[in-house]
Design a protein around this motif. Sequence first.
Motif, mmCIF file in Angstrom:
data_model
loop_
_atom_site.group_PDB
_atom_site.id
_atom_site.type_symbol
_atom_site.label_atom_id
_atom_site.label_comp_id
_atom_site.label_asym_id
_atom_site.label_seq_id
_atom_site.Cartn_x
_atom_site.Cartn_y
_atom_site.Cartn_z
ATOM 1 N N PRO A 19 12.456 57.191 91.937
ATOM 2 C CA PRO A 19 11.540 56.338 91.163
ATOM 3 C C PRO A 19 11.089 56.996 89.862
ATOM 4 N N GLU A 20 10.975 58.309 89.850
ATOM 5 C CA GLU A 20 10.560 59.002 88.629
ATOM 6 C C GLU A 20 11.633 59.015 87.547
ATOM 7 N N ASP A 21 12.816 58.538 87.850
ATOM 8 C CA ASP A 21 13.852 58.378 86.826
ATOM 9 C C ASP A 21 13.673 57.077 86.039
ATOM 10 N N THR A 22 12.742 56.260 86.460
ATOM 11 C CA THR A 22 12.482 54.994 85.765
ATOM 12 C C THR A 22 12.027 55.257 84.334
ATOM 13 N N ALA A 23 12.745 54.650 83.390
ATOM 14 C CA ALA A 23 12.458 54.866 81.963
ATOM 15 C C ALA A 23 13.404 54.022 81.133
ATOM 16 N N VAL A 24 13.138 53.995 79.849
ATOM 17 C CA VAL A 24 14.123 53.474 78.893
ATOM 18 C C VAL A 24 15.000 54.653 78.483
ATOM 19 N N TYR A 25 16.307 54.471 78.605
ATOM 20 C CA TYR A 25 17.257 55.536 78.309
ATOM 21 C C TYR A 25 17.883 55.298 76.940
ATOM 22 N N TYR A 26 17.907 56.361 76.134
ATOM 23 C CA TYR A 26 18.413 56.280 74.773
ATOM 24 C C TYR A 26 19.598 57.227 74.578
ATOM 25 N N ASN A 49 14.031 66.065 67.890
ATOM 26 C CA ASN A 49 13.900 66.042 66.427
ATOM 27 C C ASN A 49 15.176 66.492 65.729
ATOM 28 N N GLU A 50 16.120 67.024 66.482
ATOM 29 C CA GLU A 50 17.384 67.465 65.888
ATOM 30 C C GLU A 50 18.489 66.422 66.052
ATOM 31 N N TYR A 51 18.126 65.264 66.594
ATOM 32 C CA TYR A 51 19.083 64.169 66.695
ATOM 33 C C TYR A 51 18.823 63.185 65.567
ATOM 34 N N ASP A 52 19.892 62.681 64.975
ATOM 35 C CA ASP A 52 19.763 61.933 63.730
ATOM 36 C C ASP A 52 19.792 60.419 63.895
ATOM 37 N N TYR A 53 20.487 59.939 64.916
ATOM 38 C CA TYR A 53 20.590 58.499 65.115
ATOM 39 C C TYR A 53 20.349 58.174 66.581
ATOM 40 N N TRP A 54 19.755 57.002 66.780
ATOM 41 C CA TRP A 54 19.352 56.589 68.121
ATOM 42 C C TRP A 54 19.779 55.145 68.395
ATOM 43 N N GLY A 55 20.058 54.872 69.646
ATOM 44 C CA GLY A 55 20.292 53.501 70.057
ATOM 45 C C GLY A 55 18.975 52.796 70.324
ATOM 46 N N GLN A 56 19.069 51.544 70.735
ATOM 47 C CA GLN A 56 17.873 50.744 70.960
ATOM 48 C C GLN A 56 17.288 50.965 72.357
ATOM 49 N N GLY A 57 18.052 51.585 73.224
ATOM 50 C CA GLY A 57 17.585 51.894 74.568
ATOM 51 C C GLY A 57 17.978 50.851 75.597
ATOM 52 N N THR A 58 18.080 51.298 76.839
ATOM 53 C CA THR A 58 18.368 50.405 77.951
ATOM 54 C C THR A 58 17.461 50.789 79.126
ATOM 55 N N GLN A 59 16.878 49.783 79.744
ATOM 56 C CA GLN A 59 15.888 50.023 80.799
ATOM 57 C C GLN A 59 16.572 50.355 82.117
ATOM 58 N N VAL A 60 16.094 51.418 82.750
ATOM 59 C CA VAL A 60 16.515 51.772 84.107
ATOM 60 C C VAL A 60 15.267 51.780 84.987
ATOM 61 N N THR A 61 15.303 50.993 86.034
ATOM 62 C CA THR A 61 14.175 50.917 86.959
ATOM 63 C C THR A 61 14.656 51.269 88.356
ATOM 64 N N VAL A 62 14.005 52.255 88.960
ATOM 65 C CA VAL A 62 14.366 52.695 90.299
ATOM 66 C C VAL A 62 13.224 52.335 91.244
ATOM 67 N N SER A 63 13.513 51.486 92.203
ATOM 68 C CA SER A 63 12.477 51.051 93.148
ATOM 69 C C SER A 63 12.473 51.948 94.382
#
Length: 128
Positions: free
Chosen positions: A88-95, A113-127
Amino acid sequence: QVQLVESGGGLVQAGGSLGLSCAVSTYTFSDYPMGWFRQAPGKEREFVAAISWNGQTTYYADSVKGRFTISRDNAKNMVYLMMKSLKPEDTAVYYCAAELRRFRSLVLTANKNEYDYWGQGTQVTVSS
């Protein structure tokens, strides 16, 4: 302009598995490290995993070591994150993130701060 698009998030029960994908739109993708980060509600974005330009070196946060696997397919401009034994603690938006500073380097960083470009993220929910 570098674009990163994540996919594969969803809802999974604790103990289950889920795979994330990141499509990268740049011809320079294969020469640089890539990383995965995650952000839970009310928390700072944290490092999950990174992989060198050629896939030979990987680096994981202690919290996911042994459960998550990062990989890449340079021919397809794709980065992957395979997640097993989810908690459950892995629940987050993953980028997905691209680091365009260390050309063909095997040095990997957990510093967002050393990464230059990011995606919009994808939600992961662990029940539980």
